[in-house]
Structure formats: C-alpha cells, structure tokens
Write an enzyme that holds these catalytic residues in place. Sequence first.
Site, mmCIF file in Angstrom:
data_model
loop_
_atom_site.group_PDB
_atom_site.id
_atom_site.type_symbol
_atom_site.label_atom_id
_atom_site.label_comp_id
_atom_site.label_asym_id
_atom_site.label_seq_id
_atom_site.Cartn_x
_atom_site.Cartn_y
_atom_site.Cartn_z
ATOM 1 N N ASP A 43 2.222 9.040 8.102
ATOM 2 C CA ASP A 43 3.317 8.148 8.471
ATOM 3 C C ASP A 43 2.769 6.770 8.807
ATOM 4 O O ASP A 43 3.373 5.741 8.461
ATOM 5 C CB ASP A 43 4.077 8.725 9.661
ATOM 6 C CG ASP A 43 5.174 7.796 10.152
ATOM 7 O OD1 ASP A 43 6.128 7.570 9.393
ATOM 8 O OD2 ASP A 43 5.074 7.288 11.281
ATOM 9 N N HIS A 44 1.616 6.740 9.437
ATOM 10 C CA HIS A 44 0.995 5.471 9.802
ATOM 11 C C HIS A 44 0.277 4.827 8.620
ATOM 12 O O HIS A 44 -0.264 3.730 8.757
ATOM 13 C CB HIS A 44 0.036 5.678 10.962
ATOM 14 C CG HIS A 44 0.730 6.034 12.240
ATOM 15 N ND1 HIS A 44 0.067 6.237 13.431
ATOM 16 C CD2 HIS A 44 2.050 6.225 12.516
ATOM 17 C CE1 HIS A 44 0.939 6.538 14.375
ATOM 18 N NE2 HIS A 44 2.147 6.544 13.837
ATOM 19 N N ASP A 45 0.277 5.498 7.491
ATOM 20 C CA ASP A 45 -0.199 4.917 6.231
ATOM 21 C C ASP A 45 0.944 4.246 5.482
ATOM 22 O O ASP A 45 0.715 3.390 4.628
ATOM 23 C CB ASP A 45 -0.817 6.023 5.370
ATOM 24 C CG ASP A 45 -1.606 5.496 4.169
ATOM 25 O OD1 ASP A 45 -1.771 4.275 4.049
ATOM 26 O OD2 ASP A 45 -2.063 6.322 3.365
#
Length: 687
Positions: A180-182
């Site tokens: 998700d943080h990608d």
Amino acid sequence: MESLETRQLLAADGIACRHNVYDAEDVNDDGRVSALDALLVINALSDERSDDASVFTDVTNDGNRSALDALRVINRIGNDHEVTSIPSIGPGPLIPNAPEVVSSIDGRGNNLTHTNWGATGQMLLRIAPAAYADGVSAPAGANRPSPRVISNLLSTNSSDSPINQHGLSAFVYAWGQFIDHDLGLSETEQQGESFGIVVPTGDPHFDPDQTGTKTIPFHRNEFALGTGTSTDNPAQQINLITAFLDGSMVYGSDETTAASLRTFVGGRMRVTSNDLLPLDEHGMAIAGDSRASENIGLTAMHTLFIREHNRLADEIRIIEPAADDETVYQRARAVVTAIVQSITYNEFLPALLGRGFMTAYAGYNSTANPGIATEFSTAAFRLGHSTLREEIGFLDNDGKALQDEVALKDAYFRASMLEETGIDGLLKFDASAAANEIDLGVVDALRNFLFGPPGAGGMDLVAMNIQRGRDHGLSDYNATREAYGLPPVSTFADITGDVTLQNRLASLYGSVDDIDLWVGLMAEDHLLDASVGELTATIIADQFQRTRDGDRFFYRNVWEGQALQTLEQTRLKDVIERNTSAVGLQDNVFFMRTELRGQVYADTSPSSEPNDRRGIEDCLIELMDQDSKVVATTRTDRFGNYRFRSFSLTGDYQVRFVDSGETLTASITNGDSRIRHLDFMLADIDA
C-alpha cells in the site's frame, strides 16, 4: 481511464467448485479418502448445477472440475499418506539481467504517450462521481452520524476476535501495508483545513468526563491545484508517490530520497552494522517511504527487502566484477521490484481474492491508466485494518515464543526496538499467526490507542477511515456499486446476512443509499472463495489490473524464459529464509492453515488400522494451549473422527478426551502443520 463496460464481469465468482486446502482428496471432508470421495467428484462432473455447497470437488485446485480431480482421488484410495507441502523452488544461480531501460524513480515516462500517468504528484482517479455536500468540495455525509458514533456501534472488537475463516496469516496485513505504501500517499504532515471528528458525550475513551466538547483531531487532504472550483470541476486529491508497484517504498519516489538511501559503492543500500535500517535523529527509520516506522512489523518488511537488494548486489558483483555501482544498483533494483510484483500477483492477491477473480495478464496495455482510484486507496484497501491482532510476537523456528509479545499500541514508531529484537522472530510470527477476519471489527489498539492514548495523540482508525472518505467526497456504497458495474442493493440484508449488523446499519444510516463506502465494504458478506465481499473484490481487482496492465516495466512484460521462471518461483518465504535465520516456513506464508486430527475408537476393533476401527460417535474433545486453557471443543463424528483447524498461533497444544481425561500433546511448528492420528481408544465398550 479505460472503459468500465466489462467491469461487471469482475463481480462474478467464476469458481463454482471448492478445494479442500487441508486434504485435497478428502472431498467430503470426513477425515478419510474413500470411494465415496471419487463418486462425489464423478457425480459433480455430470451435474452442472452442483454448487459444491458441502463438498470440495476441485481436488487439483485449478478452479475447475475435471476427470483429473476424480483420477487424483482414485490414485489416493488405498494408498493413504500424510499430506505434506510441496516445497517452493527458490531462485537458482541465475539473476535476471536488468532491462535495457529501467523505470524512472518518479514514474514519469513509463507510458510513452501519457508520460505523467502513474507518476508522482498526479490526481487520484475517480470511478464513481464525486459526492461532496455542495457538489464542489464540502465534505460528504453531513447528515450522517459522527464517524466515532459509527465506530463505537459497529467496530468494537472483543479479545476473542474471530480469526480469518480462509486461514489467512498475519502476513496478509504485513504485506498489504507494505505494498500500500508503494502505491499511494495522499496524507501529509502539513496541517490542512481542520475537520475534527465529533466525539459523543461520555465516550469512555475520548470523553470520560462527559464534557460533550471533545473532538478527535483530523485535517483534510489538500486539493489538487485548480480543482474544487465548481460542480464541473470538483476537488480532487493528489497521490504524492508513484502509482506503480515499483518498489518505491524501498527506493523512494524522487531522486533526492533515492540518492539518500544509497552508499554509491557496489550498488548497495545503506544499512547499520546490524544490517538494519539507519535511523534519523528522532529514531525513525530512513527508508523509501516516510511511513516505514509506523509499526515495527512494517519496519521489518522494509528491512527485509533492503537486505534482499544488498544480497543481490553482492551476487551481481561476483558475477560481473567489472560492473560499476550504477549498473549493479539498477539491476538489483529491477529484480527486487519484479519479486515484489510476483509475490503480490501470485501469492497475496490469490490469497485475498481467491483464484480466478483477476483477469489473466495479456501484456502491456498503453491505454490502461495505472493511476490510483480514490475508492481503492481511501476505502477498499484499508481492509487490512480489521485483520490486525492486538499483539506482535517473536517466534523461534519451532514456532515457540522467543520473548513476550509486544502490544500493538506499544509498537508504533518504535523502529529502534528492532535493534534488540531483530526481524527474524517477528517475520516468523507473521507467518505463524492467524489474521483476524476481514469485517467491521477492529482491535482496541487501532480504535482507541492509535499512535498514543486518548488526549495524548491517540486516534480512532475506524473513524478516520470514514472521515477520510467524506473528506475525499466518496460516493456512498450503493452509488459506488453502480459505478463499478454492479447492481445496487435494495435492503441491508442484501449486504450482510448478519441480522444484528443489518439492524445496526439501519439505525445509523436509515437507507442503503447513504452508507459510508468503507463501512459498506467491510459489512459485505464474503464471496465463496475470497476473504472479502463483492464490491471490495471488484475495486481491488480493478486497481491491481490497471496497475499491472498499465506498467510498461511489469516483470512479465520485461523478462521471459528462465529469468521469468526464476522470478515466479521466488516466494516471500524464499526472500525471508535467505535474508534471516528463519527456516521451515510454510510454502505460502500468506496462509496459516494448521490441523490436528484423530479418532476415538473402541478397543474391540478387529484391527489397529484406522480404516478398520469402530469409531465412537459424539465424544467430547477439548483443545488446550500451553497454559492448559481450553481454546476449542468439538465432538467426534459418526466415524469417531475429530479435528481442530482454528489455530490462532503456533506452539504446543494438548488434545483431551474428556470422558477419560486422557491427553495427547502436539507441537504446531509452522503455518502448514498437519498432525494426524492423535487417537484415543475407548475401553470397556460392548462389542
């Protein structure tokens, strides 16, 4: 954005048959493989109407019923054996070459025509129309209850939260947050317009003194420049990182960040002497994404893939001693990115959505916009919040505790803790612990103590999810269904079969046409082969298909032959085991599927062979943990068989035959342990 004409097809659960993940050939799941199992498969082949409501006829787990399923059962009959996992094949000596052209750090130029698609600083896409209160920018849901009221009624979670019924492990949220943080970042540390969450008077955590004046601090995301000027130009939010699954959480989404993470020697990334992420002056991890320190589990994932990059860089230098730093760095970066993509599409998404829901990859599509949809980032992919446990543990290779668990509420922004614990036991824990069910229930650490106790930074993540959806002007649940090509629901019963939940939704919203999107998604009954509901699966599949199809550097568009095979054979298990001391992990660490099985039989049975015994029905069996606490009970079936499958964690267990008081001990060492023949003989019974 591509057309939505075919998106309705995504809603269909195309798999009309089920697979027994514990013992494939045991079609009726009675603990024995017999001619009856083969007959059930054969009958299902001739009856197209069969929906496998109570049997498992997809023996080969390929999504279909065929003669191969029956043949596999027949071959097993009379040759019963212990079920063991097929080990994954880790990558061999081949390290795929970097593509001739590598993706840019900021995502620009991936699409040669639309050069900004998927790049940093682009607006989030909208699939459903904006639903701002004034049609322009005012938050949605002005007439709905406060998000904290909704959270208190729907999301209070007890200590005995149900574990995921499909056997998902804690890695489903560890990996979900990592990627998700990608993909997306809209929330910044800058203070936008205040949009505090109203706290109900007397809230036991946030207003214990019954002042009626408390709010949970919350600020709106900034609008994209030039938006929010009229109903024809509603406010839009910005994605501050690349929308591609390109390893940006490891490498950064801008050149300055990327450079700050490198040593510029041998293609390696910066690490400490303990092979951990370096820390800044505030004790926060220095990584490709600013959120790497949110919890120690996430920090461990960042550490793991920095280690994988450096391992690859070292091997590349051995293979190509003349290669310069930049060449080694870009090759290792390309391979790490490909591994992240392969794990996501070959392990994570099938575990979450079931096999067959995503469309097959048909190659790069230059007309597919990979941009992040606000429905995905602001609602659907926040599903992981409901799966987290209250504690984070550290396990050895036998699945036993190395030290006391750490409360989740004490693990926020504590990256320095890994200097004492390391990451090995924590990653073993993620593979050996069951995730909580994906539903509206959320643990107290996230609902009342997120980032601190109430009044000292503590927030409610459920309320924040709902408030963020209103901030972004998300359409309600029903309108979003229609935008994604699904038929609208007419009643609350169309969303969930849980009558209590139906009534609570009705009391909060009154109408099915006014439900906050995140709430509706988490309330959905799950699809047969998935751990999520229909609209949730559709939004996630849509996003990951565009992310994949619109990426010119997607690994399957770049590599072929042996290099592609090497990448696709690399599982998350392999990455963990070659970068830590952890060994013996299950082949697919996204599942925690363990089983203890046995039989109660009469001592007058003519043979000690299980198939010849006289099983005793309706005997009470208890499962006890290492502290002798009863954690589950069951009764034997008509063959005298019993089984336990709902294990929250690996470790030592005891099975007790209540009638006799006899106990047997079993050790669950990993998330794929299946122990049979924990049998009890019942003495002094009439023949």
